[in-house]
Motif scaffolding. Sequence first.
Motif, PDB file in Angstrom:
ATOM      1  N   ALA A  50      37.320  -7.336  23.118  1.00 48.31           N
ATOM      2  CA  ALA A  50      36.651  -6.445  23.186  1.00 48.31           C
ATOM      3  C   ALA A  50      35.056  -6.413  23.662  1.00 48.31           C
ATOM      4  N   VAL A  51      34.875  -5.498  24.679  1.00 56.22           N
ATOM      5  CA  VAL A  51      33.451  -5.571  25.106  1.00 56.22           C
ATOM      6  C   VAL A  51      32.288  -4.915  24.101  1.00 56.22           C
ATOM      7  N   ASP A  52      32.180  -5.595  22.899  1.00 55.45           N
ATOM      8  CA  ASP A  52      31.384  -5.015  21.745  1.00 55.45           C
ATOM      9  C   ASP A  52      30.130  -5.753  21.263  1.00 55.45           C
ATOM     10  N   GLY A  53      29.535  -6.414  22.256  1.00 58.31           N
ATOM     11  CA  GLY A  53      28.286  -6.920  22.008  1.00 58.31           C
ATOM     12  C   GLY A  53      28.110  -8.207  20.967  1.00 58.31           C
TER      13      GLY A  53
ATOM     14  N   LEU B 201      21.558 -17.407  31.836  1.00 50.30           N
ATOM     15  CA  LEU B 201      23.022 -17.275  32.327  1.00 50.30           C
ATOM     16  C   LEU B 201      23.371 -15.893  32.679  1.00 50.30           C
ATOM     17  N   LEU B 202      22.875 -14.700  31.933  1.00 48.25           N
ATOM     18  CA  LEU B 202      23.177 -13.559  32.425  1.00 48.25           C
ATOM     19  C   LEU B 202      22.655 -13.376  33.856  1.00 48.25           C
ATOM     20  N   GLU B 203      21.515 -13.850  34.098  1.00 43.91           N
ATOM     21  CA  GLU B 203      21.121 -13.477  35.560  1.00 43.91           C
ATOM     22  C   GLU B 203      21.587 -14.238  36.670  1.00 43.91           C
TER      23      GLU B 203
ATOM     24  N   ALA C 277      26.849  -6.527  28.834  1.00 52.35           N
ATOM     25  CA  ALA C 277      26.708  -6.691  30.163  1.00 52.35           C
ATOM     26  C   ALA C 277      27.186  -7.978  30.205  1.00 52.35           C
ATOM     27  N   LEU C 278      26.960  -9.103  29.539  1.00 51.56           N
ATOM     28  CA  LEU C 278      27.488 -10.575  29.672  1.00 51.56           C
ATOM     29  C   LEU C 278      28.863 -10.530  29.492  1.00 51.56           C
ATOM     30  N   GLN C 279      29.410  -9.804  28.602  1.00 51.13           N
ATOM     31  CA  GLN C 279      30.913  -9.682  28.421  1.00 51.13           C
ATOM     32  C   GLN C 279      31.616  -9.159  29.209  1.00 51.13           C
TER      33      GLN C 279
END
Length: 387
Positions: free
Chosen positions: A351-354, A383-385, A337-339
């Motif tokens: 890539a959005v790979d975690g 940060l994510l929030e 989600a962050l990426q």
Amino acid sequence: MRLTLLAALTAATPALAQTPCGGEFPAWVQGVKAEATAKGIPAETADAFFAGLSPDPRVLKADRSQGVFRKSFLEFSQSLISRDRLTRGRALSDQWDSIFDRAETEYGVSRGILLAFWAFETDYGAVQGDFETRRALATLAHDCRRPDLFRPQVLAALEMHRLGEFDLNTTGAWAGEIGMVQMLPGDILARGVDGDADGLVTLKTSVPDALLSGAKMLQHHGWQPGQPWLQEVSMPETFDWDLTGLDTELPAEQWAAMGVQVRQGTVTNGLPASILLPQGRKGPAFLVYPNFRTLFDWNKSFVYVTTAAYFATRLMGAEPYVAGNPDPALSLDQMKALQTKLAALGHDVGAVDGILGAATRIAVQKEQARLGLPADAWPTVELLERL
């Protein structure tokens, strides 16, 4: 002669300027065989090499799911580094002392680094992989994700077979690396060393061949003799965290003047260095030098390279790191989600790979600075929030 043959085999021809991939596997094999024979490989050698080959679905599965690199530095390093692995490494250093001396004299590479890669790649040669190498390479070359990397490796393995240095039943890692330090066929052809003087380069069975070949490869990638690669440091509480990360280099003595203290030894004056915080300002901290950066030519994973560099210092006598108390790592779904959010803001995270790789770290640090958070490149729930 080996280099000349390698250059001829891996040079693109006009008809193959765009490396072909995909389609029916038997037709693809015929194309590679035609390319090889056009470049001087005997037809019977090519026929024997490709006989009975078929794609290996296990290889593609491994290529798509490298979840081990999603671990944090503390998790990853604690899973790979043990008292037993340290003890065996130091014993092997003594056992092969003359070879490690040669590696340092002839290629300038520290035994600590070679021992670390030997340990992590194959547990000092004990676990070299059970994938059939020619099948793994052919699978990855036929697949259209990275054919430009792997088609030349198929041809290099074919040339090694012609030289008597690659049995058809050779096994190794899923990505085609061979031997105790896991090198691809092209690297073995170009930088393989006959360390035991038996007339062959055999990285699966010869410790001298494997270690000296690994040293020559690191030298090729820019390793500088006599220079450090990583030192653990303690950081001032009031440090400007924006300055941390691999994209900021200052003379090592300048970091010391800012209050950065090396836990053992002293900084190497005159060398550029960066402050690395694998898990942010509350976790371990390292001063890393140019030699550290060369290790990414061996393995692209940030957490792998940092752990190998740290383990190399432990093998050379350094104390265990101060783990600290870093903020909890994001879950896989949170990291993705962050990426996704970072990419939407215009950052190149790949890539959005975690996986918290170098590109994601840079993006995290920039957003932390923009939002007024401590810019230590360690992603948090806050940060994510905020994003």
